[in-house]
Design a protein around this motif. Structure first.
Motif, PDB file in Angstrom:
ATOM      1  N   HIS A  69       0.590  -0.772  -0.433  1.00 36.84           N
ATOM      2  CA  HIS A  69      -0.291   0.267   0.065  1.00 36.84           C
ATOM      3  C   HIS A  69       1.064   1.090  -0.053  1.00 36.84           C
ATOM      4  O   HIS A  69       0.428   2.483  -0.520  1.00 36.84           O
ATOM      5  N   GLU A 112      -8.753  14.128  -7.164  1.00 35.58           N
ATOM      6  CA  GLU A 112      -9.068  13.001  -7.306  1.00 35.58           C
ATOM      7  C   GLU A 112      -7.623  11.885  -6.814  1.00 35.58           C
ATOM      8  O   GLU A 112      -8.335  10.845  -6.277  1.00 35.58           O
ATOM      9  N   ARG A 115      -8.162  11.966  -3.292  1.00 35.17           N
ATOM     10  CA  ARG A 115      -9.123  11.552  -3.000  1.00 35.17           C
ATOM     11  C   ARG A 115      -8.606   9.988  -2.723  1.00 35.17           C
ATOM     12  O   ARG A 115      -9.581   9.061  -2.103  1.00 35.17           O
ATOM     13  N   ARG A 116      -8.504   9.701  -4.003  1.00 36.35           N
ATOM     14  CA  ARG A 116      -8.017   8.237  -3.840  1.00 36.35           C
ATOM     15  C   ARG A 116      -7.162   7.100  -3.230  1.00 36.35           C
ATOM     16  O   ARG A 116      -7.409   6.064  -2.777  1.00 36.35           O
ATOM     17  N   ALA A 118      -6.568   8.427   0.238  1.00 36.04           N
ATOM     18  CA  ALA A 118      -7.222   8.605   1.334  1.00 36.04           C
ATOM     19  C   ALA A 118      -8.352   7.722   1.309  1.00 36.04           C
ATOM     20  O   ALA A 118      -7.939   6.845   2.795  1.00 36.04           O
ATOM     21  N   GLU A 119      -8.839   7.164   0.719  1.00 36.64           N
ATOM     22  CA  GLU A 119     -10.337   6.865  -0.366  1.00 36.64           C
ATOM     23  C   GLU A 119      -9.203   4.725   0.251  1.00 36.64           C
ATOM     24  O   GLU A 119     -10.339   4.025   1.183  1.00 36.64           O
ATOM     25  N   ALA A 120      -8.183   4.231  -0.328  1.00 42.24           N
ATOM     26  CA  ALA A 120      -7.320   3.327   0.108  1.00 42.24           C
ATOM     27  C   ALA A 120      -6.626   3.137   1.009  1.00 42.24           C
ATOM     28  O   ALA A 120      -6.928   2.331   1.789  1.00 42.24           O
ATOM     29  N   ARG A 121      -5.893   4.417   1.484  1.00 37.88           N
ATOM     30  CA  ARG A 121      -5.691   4.058   3.000  1.00 37.88           C
ATOM     31  C   ARG A 121      -6.312   3.725   3.870  1.00 37.88           C
ATOM     32  O   ARG A 121      -6.521   3.015   5.046  1.00 37.88           O
ATOM     33  N   SER A 122      -7.637   4.480   3.928  1.00 31.33           N
ATOM     34  CA  SER A 122      -9.052   3.878   4.826  1.00 31.33           C
ATOM     35  C   SER A 122      -8.975   2.453   4.458  1.00 31.33           C
ATOM     36  O   SER A 122      -8.618   2.123   5.701  1.00 31.33           O
ATOM     37  N   SER A 123      -9.607   2.654   2.872  1.00 24.32           N
ATOM     38  CA  SER A 123      -9.854   1.192   3.279  1.00 24.32           C
ATOM     39  C   SER A 123      -8.869   0.131   3.787  1.00 24.32           C
ATOM     40  O   SER A 123      -9.106  -1.108   4.164  1.00 24.32           O
TER      41      SER A 123
END
Length: 164
Positions: A69, A112, A115-116, A118-123
């Motif tokens: 990641h 964007e 945002r992606r 951050a979403e990948a990190r959160s996921s």
């Protein structure tokens, strides 16, 4: 006295039955029960060792996923920086109107990409926490024989992640 005269005969009989009783007790406990108990202890030790090995494997997998990641995050940042640099170079050669349009497009792409990321990190963090909580609940169930709810396991994992 007649009572004292019988002591040798009585003690001999009592010592004989004492030896027979202890011998029988040794055969029953020492040869019958102890091997079964030892087998159970050995089986439990093997299960604990297997559980610890599984936990170590799960941790290695989580570490590998985290490393992947982070590498993807770095690639995304490099790509975002490259795209921004290209957009700025093209914008410098164009008119002022095109400069403003190119800057807006680059900002949108960076936003964007962020945002992606951050979403990948959160996921990934949620997945790691979920796997760790399941592994924690399973280890507690196998090692201590206790059943804990998912919320308690998740809270313990989050506490350790905050400390770590």
């Amino acid at each position: 006295m007649p009572q004292f005269d019988q002591i040798a005969e009585i003690y001999a009989s009592q010592l004989f039955w004492l030896a027979i009783s202890f011998g029988a007790l040794f055969l029953i406990v020492g040869l019958g029960m102890v091997p079964k108990i030892q087998g159970t202890v050995d089986k439990r030790d093997a299960q604990i060792a297997a559980d610890l090995a599984t936990a170590a494997t799960a941790r290695e997998t989580a570490d590998r996923l985290e490393a992947e990641h982070r590498a993807a995050l770095e690639r995304s940042r490099a790509e975002a920086a490259r795209v921004a640099a290209e957009a700025k170079a093209a914008a410098a050669q164009a008119t002022e109107v095109r400069v403003k349009a190119a800057d807006a497009a680059a900002a949108t792409r960076i936003e964007e990409a962020s945002r992606r990321i951050a979403e990948a990190r959160s996921s990934a963090q949620a997945e790691i926490e979920s796997v760790a909580a399941e592994a924690t609940a399973a280890m507690v169930a196998r090692v201590a024989g206790l059943t804990i709810d998912e919320g308690t396991a998740r809270a313990a994992v989050q506490q350790e992640l905050v400390r770590g």
